[in-house]
Design a protein around this motif. Structure first.
Motif, short mmCIF file in Angstrom:
data_model
loop_
_atom_site.label_atom_id
_atom_site.label_comp_id
_atom_site.label_asym_id
_atom_site.label_seq_id
_atom_site.Cartn_x
_atom_site.Cartn_y
_atom_site.Cartn_z
N ASP A 129 -19.75 18.79 29.59
CA ASP A 129 -18.36 18.80 29.12
C ASP A 129 -17.54 17.85 29.96
OD1 ASP A 129 -19.06 20.81 27.35
OD2 ASP A 129 -18.10 22.41 28.49
N ASP A 130 -16.52 17.27 29.36
CA ASP A 130 -15.58 16.47 30.15
C ASP A 130 -14.63 17.45 30.85
OD1 ASP A 130 -13.48 17.13 28.36
OD2 ASP A 130 -13.29 15.11 27.57
N PRO A 131 -13.70 16.96 31.66
CA PRO A 131 -12.82 17.87 32.42
C PRO A 131 -12.01 18.84 31.56
CG PRO A 131 -12.70 15.68 33.35
CD PRO A 131 -13.50 15.56 32.08
N ASP A 132 -11.76 18.50 30.30
CA ASP A 132 -11.01 19.40 29.41
C ASP A 132 -11.91 20.33 28.62
OD1 ASP A 132 -8.05 18.83 29.49
OD2 ASP A 132 -8.84 16.80 29.28
N GLY A 133 -13.21 20.09 28.63
CA GLY A 133 -14.13 20.93 27.87
C GLY A 133 -14.62 20.32 26.58
N ASN A 134 -14.28 19.06 26.29
CA ASN A 134 -14.87 18.39 25.14
C ASN A 134 -16.37 18.27 25.39
OD1 ASN A 134 -12.45 17.71 23.56
ND2 ASN A 134 -11.94 16.44 25.33
N GLU A 135 -17.16 18.69 24.42
CA GLU A 135 -18.62 18.80 24.61
C GLU A 135 -19.35 17.54 24.16
OE1 GLU A 135 -21.87 22.05 23.29
OE2 GLU A 135 -20.90 20.96 21.65
N TRP A 136 -20.23 17.08 25.04
CA TRP A 136 -21.12 15.95 24.77
C TRP A 136 -22.56 16.43 24.80
CZ3 TRP A 136 -19.53 11.07 23.57
CH2 TRP A 136 -18.19 10.78 23.80
N ILE A 137 -23.37 15.92 23.90
CA ILE A 137 -24.80 16.20 23.88
C ILE A 137 -25.53 14.87 23.89
CG2 ILE A 137 -26.71 17.17 22.52
CD1 ILE A 137 -24.64 19.27 21.51
N ILE A 138 -26.51 14.75 24.77
CA ILE A 138 -27.32 13.54 24.84
C ILE A 138 -28.67 13.89 24.22
CG2 ILE A 138 -28.27 11.73 26.31
CD1 ILE A 138 -25.27 12.06 26.70
N GLN A 139 -29.06 13.14 23.22
CA GLN A 139 -30.29 13.37 22.47
C GLN A 139 -31.27 12.24 22.78
OE1 GLN A 139 -29.93 12.91 18.19
NE2 GLN A 139 -31.37 14.58 17.85
N GLN A 140 -32.52 12.61 23.04
CA GLN A 140 -33.53 11.59 23.30
C GLN A 140 -34.15 11.11 21.99
OE1 GLN A 140 -36.19 11.57 26.77
NE2 GLN A 140 -37.84 11.81 25.29
N ILE A 141 -34.09 9.79 21.79
CA ILE A 141 -34.75 9.17 20.64
C ILE A 141 -35.52 7.96 21.15
CG2 ILE A 141 -34.49 8.05 18.40
CD1 ILE A 141 -31.89 9.60 18.03
N VAL A 142 -36.84 8.04 21.06
CA VAL A 142 -37.69 6.92 21.46
C VAL A 142 -38.10 6.13 20.22
CG1 VAL A 142 -39.84 6.26 22.59
CG2 VAL A 142 -38.50 8.18 23.49
N ASP A 143 -38.57 6.84 19.22
CA ASP A 143 -38.97 6.23 17.95
C ASP A 143 -38.07 6.76 16.85
OD1 ASP A 143 -41.25 4.81 19.01
OD2 ASP A 143 -42.25 6.77 19.16
N ARG A 144 -37.34 5.85 16.22
CA ARG A 144 -36.41 6.27 15.16
C ARG A 144 -37.15 6.51 13.85
NH1 ARG A 144 -31.14 6.27 15.98
NH2 ARG A 144 -30.37 5.34 17.88
N LEU A 145 -36.57 7.38 13.04
CA LEU A 145 -37.09 7.63 11.71
C LEU A 145 -36.96 6.35 10.88
CD1 LEU A 145 -35.57 11.16 11.08
CD2 LEU A 145 -37.98 10.61 11.51
N PRO A 146 -37.78 6.19 9.86
CA PRO A 146 -37.67 4.99 9.01
C PRO A 146 -36.27 4.82 8.45
CG PRO A 146 -39.66 6.23 8.47
CD PRO A 146 -38.86 7.08 9.44
N GLY A 147 -35.78 3.59 8.46
CA GLY A 147 -34.47 3.30 7.93
C GLY A 147 -33.34 3.48 8.90
N ARG A 148 -33.62 3.96 10.08
CA ARG A 148 -32.57 4.18 11.08
C ARG A 148 -32.60 3.05 12.04
NH1 ARG A 148 -28.68 6.60 10.46
NH2 ARG A 148 -28.47 7.29 12.55
#
Length: 148
Positions: A129-148
């Protein structure tokens, strides 16, 4: 039609505190200006290619500070990104994955500790969360799905 997501507005309570937080995390400071009538706009951009910027400031939104949930950033190396965020001063969760293996539920429901057992792209996360509580999520992507 061609559209690109360029900016996300974040509601914050202390503009200078947010500016310091995001720049410590390695976000590039793109702009900080104030109009004579009191509109202040601070724009920062997460490190990486082709990423949208965030803006926060004064008189930009009526949303409550900290009310934004589920902003997603993507990385090919979740552990390295987590380490850099911690070094920058963020309180980052340990790596987690969803029990169902498909995206994730809201909040912390259905979370299991550690990376997805198969280390599949789109399946492992950290959050902060940032200092105000806005939520961030970090997602791991090594190989993208087709078309992405």
């Amino acid at each position: 039609m061609e559209l690109t997501l360029e900016i996300v507005v974040l509601p914050v309570s202390d503009v200078d505190r947010s500016k310091a937080f995001y720049t410590r995390l390695g976000f590039r400071l793109d702009a900080d200006f104030t109009t004579e009538r009191g509109l202040r706009v601070v724009q920062v951009t997460p490190p990486g290619k082709g990423t949208a910027s965030i803006i926060f400031g004064e008189n930009l939104t009526d949303a409550a500070p900290g009310s934004v949930r589920g902003l997603h950033l993507v990385t090919p190396d979740l552990e390295a990104a987590r380490a850099e965020l911690v070094t920058g001063g963020a309180e980052v969760s340990e790596v987690w994955h969803d029990a169902d293996g498909i995206f994730h539920w809201a909040g912390s429901r259905n979370r299991l500790p550690g990376a997805n057992a198969q280390h599949d792209s789109y399946s492992s996360y950290v959050s902060f969360d940032d200092p105000d509580g806005n939520e961030w999520i970090i997602q791991q992507i090594v190989d993208r799905l087709p078309g992405r």
